[in-house]
Write an enzyme that holds these catalytic residues in place. Sequence first.
Site, mmCIF file in Angstrom:
data_model
loop_
_atom_site.group_PDB
_atom_site.id
_atom_site.type_symbol
_atom_site.label_atom_id
_atom_site.label_comp_id
_atom_site.label_asym_id
_atom_site.label_seq_id
_atom_site.Cartn_x
_atom_site.Cartn_y
_atom_site.Cartn_z
ATOM 1 N N TYR A 188 104.463 -26.911 -25.133
ATOM 2 C CA TYR A 188 105.382 -25.772 -25.006
ATOM 3 C C TYR A 188 105.765 -25.491 -23.551
ATOM 4 C CZ TYR A 188 103.403 -25.105 -29.667
ATOM 5 O OH TYR A 188 102.961 -25.305 -30.949
ATOM 6 N N TYR B 235 105.741 -19.592 -39.389
ATOM 7 C CA TYR B 235 105.342 -20.738 -38.566
ATOM 8 C C TYR B 235 104.277 -21.501 -39.337
ATOM 9 C CZ TYR B 235 103.356 -23.786 -35.107
ATOM 10 O OH TYR B 235 102.902 -24.909 -34.465
ATOM 11 N N ASP C 130 99.190 -20.336 -46.434
ATOM 12 C CA ASP C 130 98.812 -20.958 -45.171
ATOM 13 C C ASP C 130 97.903 -19.965 -44.453
ATOM 14 O OD1 ASP C 130 98.565 -21.865 -42.602
ATOM 15 O OD2 ASP C 130 100.706 -22.218 -42.267
ATOM 16 N N LYS D 125 92.323 -23.708 -37.954
ATOM 17 C CA LYS D 125 91.848 -23.002 -36.745
ATOM 18 C C LYS D 125 90.380 -22.553 -36.750
ATOM 19 C CE LYS D 125 96.213 -21.837 -34.700
ATOM 20 N NZ LYS D 125 97.403 -21.917 -35.540
#
Length: 423
Positions: A9, A137, A240, A269
Site C-alpha cells: 500500500y 473488503y 467473512d 487474522k
Amino acid sequence: MTSPVWHPYAHLKTQRPAPKVVGGEGATFTLEGGETLLDATCSWWCMIHGYRHPRLVEAIQRQADELCHVMLGGLTHEPADRLARELVRVTPDGLNHVFFSDSGSVGMEVAMKMAVQYHYLRGKPAKHRMLTLMKAYHGDTAGCMAVCDPEEGMHSLFSGFLPQHHFAPAPTAPFEASREAVQPDLDALRGVLEAHHEEIGALLMEPLLQAAGGLNMTSPHYLRGARELCEEFDVLLIFDEVATGFGRTGRMFAADHAAVTPDIMVLSKGLTGGYLGHAATLATDRVHDAFIGDSPEHAFMHGPTFMGNPLACRVALESLAVFEEEDYLGRIRALNGVLRETLVDDEALRAHPDVADVRALGATAVIEVHNAAALKGVADFARTQGVWLRPFGRWLYTMPAYVTLDAEMRRITDVMKGWFLAR
Ligand SMILES: *Cc1c(COP(=O)(O)O)cnc(C)c1O
C-alpha cells in the site's frame, strides 16, 4: 541505501524509510535504536496476544522440534485434526467441516469457489455470481478484489480485469438499532435478490463490522434478516470473520451476537494469534454433503501447499487455549469500557468540526473525519508520544491487542483524541 523490500500500500515516490522492528513484548514493539511503540492496531489486527507471548512462542518451538511441515494431500497430523475439532467446537452450531488455507484472502477464495460448486453440483450452474456489500473488503487477490467496494475501495482501477458481481448498499443502521430501524437495509438486500437471485450463489459479508472498508458497524438484526433472505432465495450466506473473529466485536464471533449460523465462515487474522499466516474456511453439513457424489466434478479442486501447516495449527491451538483460559472476552469488555468512556462519550471530541462520527464495538474504536486531510500527520504526532497508529482514508482507529493494559489503552485514546483537542 534503499531497501529492495517493496512495501504494501506504499506510494513509492513519497514513502519514507520504514522503521526497523527488532522485537516486542506485550502490546509494544521495539525499534532498532531502542525506541518503543505501543501498537494501537496490533499489526493489522492479528497480534491479539501481543508480541512474544511465552505460551505461543513455546508452542511453535515444540512443534518445530516434532514436525514443521507435511502436505495435507492424502495425509493428516495431530495439530490439524485437533484444530479442526476445536474450530468446530467454538464456532456457531452446524459449521462441522474445516478447509485450511494460508491467508484470509485465500480463505475467502475457497469460500466463493465452494459456493459456486455447491450450486453447480445441485444442478444450478447459473448461480455463479456473488452478492456483496458496498464498503466491503474481502482481500487483495483477484477473486476477492471483485467483491470489495468497487468505488471507495482500493481496487477500482482493476475493474476491467475483474469478474462482475452484484452489490447491495452498505448497511446504515448502527449496532444498537431496532429490528424496525434495520428494515430499510434489509429491503435493499431483498431488492437485489429479487432482481438477480437466479444468478446469485452467495451473499458475502463481514458481519457487524466492515473493517478495511471504513469500520462501518451494523446491527445483529441485519445478520438475522440476511440469514432469512438467503433461505428464501436459495443463496448461501458467507461470513467473512477474518477481522471480526476471535473476539474483536466483543463475542468470540460476530455471528454469536445474532445467534446466526452462516453456511460458510472464514477465519484468519486472529486464528494463530498472528504468529503465523493461516486461515480456515468452515462449512455446514448442507454445503459439505453436496460434494459427496460419484462424478469427478464432486471433488473440490483446491489445495494450497501450506494448508494445515503443523506450526500454524499448533500455535492456533495454543492461541485459542490462552483466549479461553485467560478470559479474553472479559478483557475485551474492559477495553470496550475504556474506548466508550474516553472516545465515544467525549462530547468535545464529537463536537469537533473535523469529526463526523465516533463509534466503538468490542475492542475496536474509530474516529471518522469528514475529510481525509484532517488526518495528515497524525501518525507522526502519535509516534512522538510512543504510539503506533496507522490511519487510512477518513478513519483514525484502534484495534488493540487484548493484552493491552487499561492504562495503555488510555494512552492510545489520549493520542487519538489529542490530535483533535490538544494540539
Ligand atoms: C484482512 C482481511 C482479509 C484478507 O486477509 P489476508 O490474510 O490479508 O489475505 C479478508 N477479509 C477481511 C474482512 C479482512 O479484514
